[in-house]
Design an enzyme around this catalytic site. Structure first.
Site, short mmCIF file in Angstrom:
data_model
loop_
_atom_site.label_atom_id
_atom_site.label_comp_id
_atom_site.label_asym_id
_atom_site.label_seq_id
_atom_site.Cartn_x
_atom_site.Cartn_y
_atom_site.Cartn_z
N GLY A 91 13.54 7.05 5.13
CA GLY A 91 14.90 7.44 4.81
C GLY A 91 15.24 8.78 5.43
N THR B 287 0.82 -1.20 0.00
CA THR B 287 0.00 0.00 0.00
C THR B 287 0.86 1.26 0.00
OG1 THR B 287 -0.07 0.04 2.43
CG2 THR B 287 -1.84 -1.15 1.28
N ARG C 235 6.53 2.66 2.56
CA ARG C 235 6.82 4.02 3.03
C ARG C 235 8.21 4.50 2.63
NH1 ARG C 235 7.84 8.35 4.05
NH2 ARG C 235 7.02 9.79 5.61
N LYS C 236 9.13 3.57 2.43
CA LYS C 236 10.52 3.89 2.07
C LYS C 236 11.11 4.92 3.04
CE LYS C 236 10.08 2.93 -2.89
NZ LYS C 236 8.61 2.71 -2.97
#
Length: 379
Positions: free
Chosen positions: A107, A69, A104-105
């Site tokens: 970082g 998602t 969501r990545k």
């Protein structure tokens, strides 16, 4: 596409055999789920509204083991932790048997990613079994997310129970006026007025003193079912019931180690740093988003998920390559990704979502990826 890496023996193992040897509870669950459903398909649900997402997932859920998602791209996302979109996805996950992966990545610096993961309106950690991160900020990002997940896990099986008791002493003899004033005092207390603590008595001039009230607030932690979205969600007249074993409460991380897109900056040195970090955090890191298997050390048993998968038209499934989308996304077939490159789970989005019959197309991708896995493991 696939580097000339030595083939790890684990590629010949079945998912069940790998489940028995992995230490991560969520990896164990996922691998067993894959064998049970005979599926290694992840749906990249890149739709535009929460309503469309829930409708699509209920249709293709039987064919997938992971739902990916992007909650922040969806119109109409309901943030209520008990009855909102995340909770409803949790019910669908139990109904059809899949895990939720929020892409969501993460970082950023450690404190920021912890807040993004556990706080704010979305509270991703509550409803997403899996998240991912890139390693651009360094290893501290993974460490911070692992600590946040551990802290959340220590509290997830408990909920706060609050009890409030209000005591208003009663006189042995009440006349009608006394009773009226007592009732008025109770009403004030309910409305939140502060009442003076003191004896129920009359002053020297005969006027009545303040009503005595004692308010006691107690809180306790009581066990609840796990995970937090374990309660049933009412979908009209139908309740979504559990059909599959409940997943463990532990959370997992995928490290974004490689990208197949044209012009990306993920060098070999970057990928190696991802591998080292995963080995240092095996209790939290499940594996990688990559375009090939990165397992190389004898103890490596990481799960690999790969985007950019596309099947040729029916009847041409044995072709190993298909054309890209012209926007930097290169595509490969399940035969190449699973069979040759050694990935475990293919991630498919638009081809299923835009199909005339998403259910049938999801089943076709599931069959293609599963066949490639069976051939790889000689089953």
């Amino acid at each position: 596409m696939c580097a000339d890496r030595p083939k790890h023996p684990i590629l010949k193992a079945s998912f069940v055999e790998r489940a028995n040897s992995t230490s991560h509870p969520l990896s164990n669950y996922l691998l067993r789920l894959m064998e049970l459903k005979q599926s290694n398909l992840c749906l990249s649900a890149d739709v535009t509204s929460a309503r469309e997402l829930l409708h699509l997932v209920d249709k293709v859920g039987p064919s997938i083991v992971i739902l990916k998602t992007h909650y922040d791209t969806l119109a109409g996302w309901d943030y209520d932790p008990q009855t909102g979109t995340g909770a409803k996805l949790g019910s669908l996950a139990r109904k059809h048997g899949f895990l939720i992966f929020e892409d969501r990545k993460f970082g950023d610096i450690g404190h920021t990613v912890q807040m993004q993961y556990t706080a704010g309106s979305a509270r991703i950690v509550d409803w997403a079994h899996i998240v991912n991160a890139n390693m651009i900020p360094g290893k501290a990002t993974v460490q911070a997310l692992a600590e946040a997940a551990t802290k959340w896990r220590s509290r997830v099986n408990y909920e706060v129970k609050t009890s409030i008791s209000v005591g208003i002493p009663v006189s042995n003899v009440f006349d009608e006026e006394d009773e009226t004033e007592s009732n008025e005092a109770s009403e004030h207390l309910i409305m939140g007025d502060m009442l003076t603590l003191g004896p129920y008595s009359r002053d020297n001039d005969g006027r009545k003193g303040s009503i005595v009230s004692v308010t006691t607030v107690t809180q306790s932690f009581e066990p609840v079912d796990s995970p937090r979205f374990g309660s049933q969600i009412d979908e009209g007249d139908e309740l979504l019931h559990t059909k599959f074993e409940e997943p463990p409460s532990e959370r997992g991380l995928l490290i974004l180690a490689q990208m197949a897109g044209t012009g990306n900056f993920m060098s070999e040195e970057y990928t190696q740093a991802c591998i080292e970090t995963a080995r240092e955090h095996k209790s939290f890191v499940m594996g990688f988003v990559s375009h090939e298997s990165l397992n190389s050390a004898p103890a490596d048993s990481f799960i690999h998920m790969t985007p950019g998968c596309q099947l040729p038209p029916e009847g041409e499934e044995e072709n190993e390559t298909v054309e890209g989308d012209g926007l930097g996304q290169n595509y490969n077939t399940p035969t190449k990704l699973v069979g040759l490159c050694g990935t475990d789970i293919i991630m498919v989005g638009r081809d299923i979502i835009k199909a005339g019959d998403p259910q049938a197309e999801a089943a076709r991708y599931r069959d293609g990826a599963w066949t490639a896995y069976q051939r790889r493991s000689n089953q």
